[in-house]
Scaffold this motif. Structure first.
Motif, PDB file in Angstrom:
ATOM      1  N   ARG A   1      -1.277   4.831  -9.892  1.00  0.00           N
ATOM      2  CA  ARG A   1      -0.890   3.533  -9.347  1.00  0.00           C
ATOM      3  C   ARG A   1      -0.116   2.742 -10.383  1.00  0.00           C
ATOM      4  O   ARG A   1      -0.443   2.759 -11.570  1.00  0.00           O
ATOM      5  N   SER A  54       9.075   6.797  -5.545  1.00  0.00           N
ATOM      6  CA  SER A  54       8.503   6.124  -4.378  1.00  0.00           C
ATOM      7  C   SER A  54       9.251   6.505  -3.106  1.00  0.00           C
ATOM      8  O   SER A  54      10.385   6.070  -2.884  1.00  0.00           O
ATOM      9  N   ARG A  55       8.605   7.314  -2.291  1.00  0.00           N
ATOM     10  CA  ARG A  55       9.222   7.693  -1.014  1.00  0.00           C
ATOM     11  C   ARG A  55       9.472   6.455  -0.143  1.00  0.00           C
ATOM     12  O   ARG A  55      10.487   6.358   0.554  1.00  0.00           O
ATOM     13  N   GLU A  56       8.542   5.495  -0.200  1.00  0.00           N
ATOM     14  CA  GLU A  56       8.685   4.285   0.597  1.00  0.00           C
ATOM     15  C   GLU A  56       9.952   3.512   0.224  1.00  0.00           C
ATOM     16  O   GLU A  56      10.630   2.942   1.092  1.00  0.00           O
ATOM     17  N   SER A  93       0.860  -1.183   0.000  1.00  0.00           N
ATOM     18  CA  SER A  93       0.000   0.000   0.000  1.00  0.00           C
ATOM     19  C   SER A  93       0.901   1.240   0.000  1.00  0.00           C
ATOM     20  O   SER A  93       1.532   1.561   1.010  1.00  0.00           O
ATOM     21  N   ALA A  94       0.958   1.918  -1.145  1.00  0.00           N
ATOM     22  CA  ALA A  94       1.866   3.046  -1.301  1.00  0.00           C
ATOM     23  C   ALA A  94       1.116   4.369  -1.201  1.00  0.00           C
ATOM     24  O   ALA A  94       0.021   4.520  -1.740  1.00  0.00           O
ATOM     25  N   SER A  95       1.728   5.320  -0.525  1.00  0.00           N
ATOM     26  CA  SER A  95       1.171   6.671  -0.501  1.00  0.00           C
ATOM     27  C   SER A  95       1.757   7.525  -1.618  1.00  0.00           C
ATOM     28  O   SER A  95       1.197   8.561  -1.978  1.00  0.00           O
ATOM     29  N   SER A  96       2.890   7.096  -2.166  1.00  0.00           N
ATOM     30  CA  SER A  96       3.522   7.833  -3.255  1.00  0.00           C
ATOM     31  C   SER A  96       2.737   7.636  -4.545  1.00  0.00           C
ATOM     32  O   SER A  96       2.256   6.531  -4.830  1.00  0.00           O
ATOM     33  N   ARG A  97       2.651   8.684  -5.338  1.00  0.00           N
ATOM     34  CA  ARG A  97       1.903   8.625  -6.589  1.00  0.00           C
ATOM     35  C   ARG A  97       2.804   8.194  -7.738  1.00  0.00           C
ATOM     36  O   ARG A  97       3.858   8.784  -7.971  1.00  0.00           O
ATOM     37  N   TYR A  98       2.399   7.164  -8.454  1.00  0.00           N
ATOM     38  CA  TYR A  98       3.115   6.718  -9.643  1.00  0.00           C
ATOM     39  C   TYR A  98       2.853   7.725 -10.762  1.00  0.00           C
ATOM     40  O   TYR A  98       1.689   7.985 -11.107  1.00  0.00           O
TER      41      TYR A  98
END
Length: 306
Positions: A57, A124-126, A45-50
């Motif tokens: 996403r 992707s910050r994650e 589950s990513a908060s960063s926007r592709y």
């Protein structure tokens, strides 16, 4: 006009038998380049926007195999003799630049000078957090890393002092095959990405663009930034992948000065079907590309690029 294939490194394309079969068939079929991208880390589950899809996403599931592109492309190089290989893209600020310079030069040397190093700043910050790399100022980090790698490739005894990397009087061998350099193309479709291409790149890899109108607008923006930087866009290699490419797009893209259209697709899981799959793509795309390549250029951008 050349046609590349972005098909290896993920899912079925991460399996050795499929890599071997696709690589051999792509080379014999006449594709120009086999591209492979990178993510070291995926999250459920990513908060960063592709940035390359309308919904923000990424289509690749987090559970999919995604192999290291430099390692994967070494297997591609071993299975072939002439086709180009390219990272599309390697997320450079996540890596040590001296190590990447060593790995890239090694692959370039072993492949006989066939490597194009496509790099990007990442989104992707994650992923950055998992690797312990600051997400902030990743673009500045990327630009400095590129300068450091070119120094390592060019100089027998290399020194570099920057904000993010420094080394003094080091030897890093082997050297790249082609005049001690490897072409570096920058990925990304944003204004800042294209400014980076104009300032520091040997080319541009535009990914998942909406269509030829989007390409035309982006190429025009890049051309203007090149003029501001005192560069001629004709000296850059332009490779683009469209979200929904059509064979009729090739002539228009050639007139815009695009050198390579990259087809993004996934191979079958059965390696016995891989050659037939590649042949189907070749039958659709390559005759049109050859016809476009053989005609008299019709547009001003194409004419300026020779």
């Amino acid at each position: 006009m050349q046609v590349g294939l972005h098909a290896l490194g993920i899912g079925a394309g991460a399996q050795r038998p499929v890599i071997d079969a696709v690589a051999a068939a792509a080379e014999s079929g006449g594709f120009a380049t086999l591209w492979s991208g990178e993510h070291v880390v995926m999250v459920d589950s990513a908060s960063s926007r592709y940035p390359y899809s309308a919904d923000g996403r990424i289509a690749v599931p987090a559970t999919a195999d995604w192999i290291d592109p430099l390692v994967g492309l070494s297997f591609v190089a071993a299975a072939t003799t002439t086709i180009g290989i390219g990272t599309g893209v390697l997320l450079l600020p996540e890596h040590n630049p001296v190590l990447v310079a060593k790995q890239a030069a090694t692959l370039d040397s072993l492949s006989g000078g066939r490597l194009t190093l496509g790099v990007g700043v990442g989104w992707s910050r994650e992923e950055f957090e998992a690797l312990g790399v600051p997400f902030a100022r990743r673009a500045a980090r990327t630009e400095e890393y590129v300068a450091a790698m070119r120094t390592v490739w060019r100089e027998d005894v290399a020194s570099f002092t920057g904000e993010f990397v420094r080394f003094d009087s080091v030897r890093v061998n082997p050297k790249p095959v082609r005049s001690r350099t490897i072409p570096i193309v920058f990925g990304g479709n944003s204004d800042s990405a294209l400014r980076r291409v104009a300032a520091h790149g040997d080319g541009w890899y535009g990914f998942n663009l909406d269509g030829v109108a989007d390409v035309a607008e982006r190429v025009g923006f890049l051309e203007a930034r090149c003029r501001e930087a005192g560069r001629d866009i004709a000296g850059l290699r332009l490779a683009v992948a469209l979200r929904d490419p059509q064979v009729g797009d090739l002539e228009i893209l050639a007139d815009l000065g695009v050198d390579e259209v990259v087809i993004v697709d996934g191979p079958p899981a059965d390696p016995g079907r891989a050659a037939e799959w590649v042949e189907g793509l070749a039958d659709r795309w390559l005759p049109v590309a050859r016809a476009v390549r053989g005609r008299t250029p019709g547009g001003p951008a194409a004419a300026s690029r020779g």
